[in-house]
Design an enzyme around this catalytic site. Structure first.
Site, PDB file in Angstrom:
ATOM      1  N   ASP A  92      -9.913   3.703  -3.524  1.00  0.00           N
ATOM      2  CA  ASP A  92     -10.631   2.502  -3.078  1.00  0.00           C
ATOM      3  C   ASP A  92     -12.051   2.419  -3.633  1.00  0.00           C
ATOM      4  O   ASP A  92     -12.766   3.417  -3.704  1.00  0.00           O
ATOM      5  CB  ASP A  92     -10.750   2.510  -1.548  1.00  0.00           C
ATOM      6  CG  ASP A  92      -9.404   2.273  -0.888  1.00  0.00           C
ATOM      7  OD1 ASP A  92      -8.378   2.278  -1.587  1.00  0.00           O
ATOM      8  OD2 ASP A  92      -9.390   2.090   0.342  1.00  0.00           O
ATOM      9  N   ASP A 101       0.829  -1.212   0.000  1.00  0.00           N
ATOM     10  CA  ASP A 101       0.000   0.000   0.000  1.00  0.00           C
ATOM     11  C   ASP A 101       0.867   1.267   0.000  1.00  0.00           C
ATOM     12  O   ASP A 101       2.099   1.202   0.042  1.00  0.00           O
ATOM     13  CB  ASP A 101      -0.916  -0.060   1.238  1.00  0.00           C
ATOM     14  CG  ASP A 101      -2.268   0.573   1.001  1.00  0.00           C
ATOM     15  OD1 ASP A 101      -2.390   1.389   0.080  1.00  0.00           O
ATOM     16  OD2 ASP A 101      -3.210   0.260   1.763  1.00  0.00           O
TER      17      ASP A 101
END
Ligand code: GLA
Length: 390
Positions: A202, A147
């Site tokens: 997201d 990430d």
């Protein structure tokens, strides 16, 4: 003479460069990830039960392979800097969990972050890349989702390259799933570094919506794939984020549209629901083999948006053996009537009248390309047609 030998050795060593492990993602990876449903509320029991369910529900047979534990499994580092799993949530330890997942014939994925901390404030891998990669290798990890939170002024390409090199050095092949949200156009540099790269922020659990902090619905994510399809291909895939199928908000039409379009993009298909308790309907959407075969087609070419008539879009994807797919996407929540001639030439691909047409959701043949395709598509649904030469 000694000097010459030293120099030759140096030249040799410098030319043995780290690289990414090739051949790990010839097809877009499929699997399950804990984040969309469980967020931080994870533990080893859930992961074991999910592994069991993947087998029991037929998802493994359909191709779902990786089980990835997302953020919040880590709690700190020991005095030597080794990353530690939260003993309250994973009392048996990561190695034993990985072994369990492997014993089911599945692969194991783990999550970390290129910055100092993960998105949930757990320890990131910045400065510990080689040590963390060695730990993952020791545990038997097969995939790393990496990430991009808390990266400060780090350069994205350089940061992901360090982890690629660390994995290579650790010696265990792992899929590197770059989760950089598309901020620094990872499609332009990701192929030499990782196997997949997130193209957007997201996904959120809705079909047509947008959040202020950046979360995107299914349609909003689809729109961001229009320009970048050409960067995706075998071994290096655009990743429009994980699936929200079975998470209680999308209608079955929307779920069909979601997985159909992801398959048109040859996207990784990572389920994000509680598959221990899913409905038969959700299971059916997730395991439609005709659709999954389109995602996993050997050419791995991402779809092109061929037509847009207001709220109706028609996407086109060439397949192996000169087959094709057209996916009609009805963005509106009202039904739409269609009467469409599919004979055309798109990017040097000629579609003539010599194709049989099959509806891959109804599992039914639907005439040939000699005739127009006629019918009605429900709101937020798709008509996905596979063309096979007669
Ligand atoms: C980021 C990622 C998500 C998820 C969370 C976990 O937002 O994009 O997919 O991994 O972090 O904190």
């Amino acid at each position: 003479m000694r000097k010459l030998l030293f120099l030759t050795l140096c030249i040799f060593c410098c030319s043995v460069k780290a690289q990414k492990f090739e051949g790990l993602a010839k097809k877009p990876p499929m699997g399950w990830n804990s984040w969309n449903k469980f967020e931080c509320k994870i533990n080893e029991t859930i992961i074991r039960e999910i592994a069991d369910a993947l087998v029991k529900t037929g998802m493994k047979d359909a191709g779902y392979e990786y089980i990835t534990v997302d953020d919040c499994w880590q709690i700190g580092r020991d005095s030597l800097g080794n990353i530690l799993a939260d003993p309250a949530k994973f009392p048996s330890g990561m190695k034993s969990l990985v072994d369990y997942v492997h014993s089911k014939g599945l692969k194991f994925g783990i999550y970390s972050d290129a910055g100092t901390q993960t998105c949930q404030g757990r320890p990131g891998s910045r400065g510990y890349e080689f040590q963390d990669a060695r730990t993952y290798a020791k545990w038997g990890v097969d995939l790393l989702k990496y990430d991009w939170c808390n990266h400060g002024k780090q350069n994205a390409e350089a940061s992901y390259t360090i982890m690629r090199d660390a994995i290579y050095k650790a010696g265990r092949p792992m899929v590197l799933s770059i989760c950089e949200w598309g901020t620094n156009k990872p499609w332009e540099w990701g192929a030499a570094i990782g196997h997949t790269w997130r193209t957007t922020e997201d996904i959120i659990n809705c079909f047509d919506c947008k959040n202020n902090w950046g979360g995107l619905g299914v349609l909003q994510i689809i729109d961001l794939q229009v320009e970048i399809g050409g960067y995706s291909g075998p071994g290096h895939w655009n990743d429009p984020d994980m699936l929200e199928i079975g998470n209680g908000v999308l209608t079955v039409n929307e779920e069909r549209a979601h997985i159909s379009m992801w398959s048109m993009f040859s996207a990784p298909l990572i389920a994000g629901n509680d598959i221990r308790n899913m409905s038969a309907g959700t299971n059916e959407v997730l395991t439609n083999k005709e659709v999954l075969a389109i995602d996993h087609d050997g050419l791995g070419i991402s779809a092109t948006r061929w037509m847009k008539y207001g709220e109706l879009e028609i996407w086109f994807k060439p397949l192996n053996d000169h087959d094709f797919v057209f996916c009609f996407l009805n963005r509106s929540n009202q039904p739409v009537t269609i009467n469409q001639d599919l004979k055309t030439t798109i990017k040097n691909y000629k579609v003539d009248g010599s194709y049989n047409v099959r509806d891959v959701w109804k599992h039914k043949d639907n005439g040939t390309t000699e005739d127009n395709i006629k019918g009605t598509i429900a709101g937020h649904d798709v008509l996905m047609l596979k063309l096979t030469r007669k």
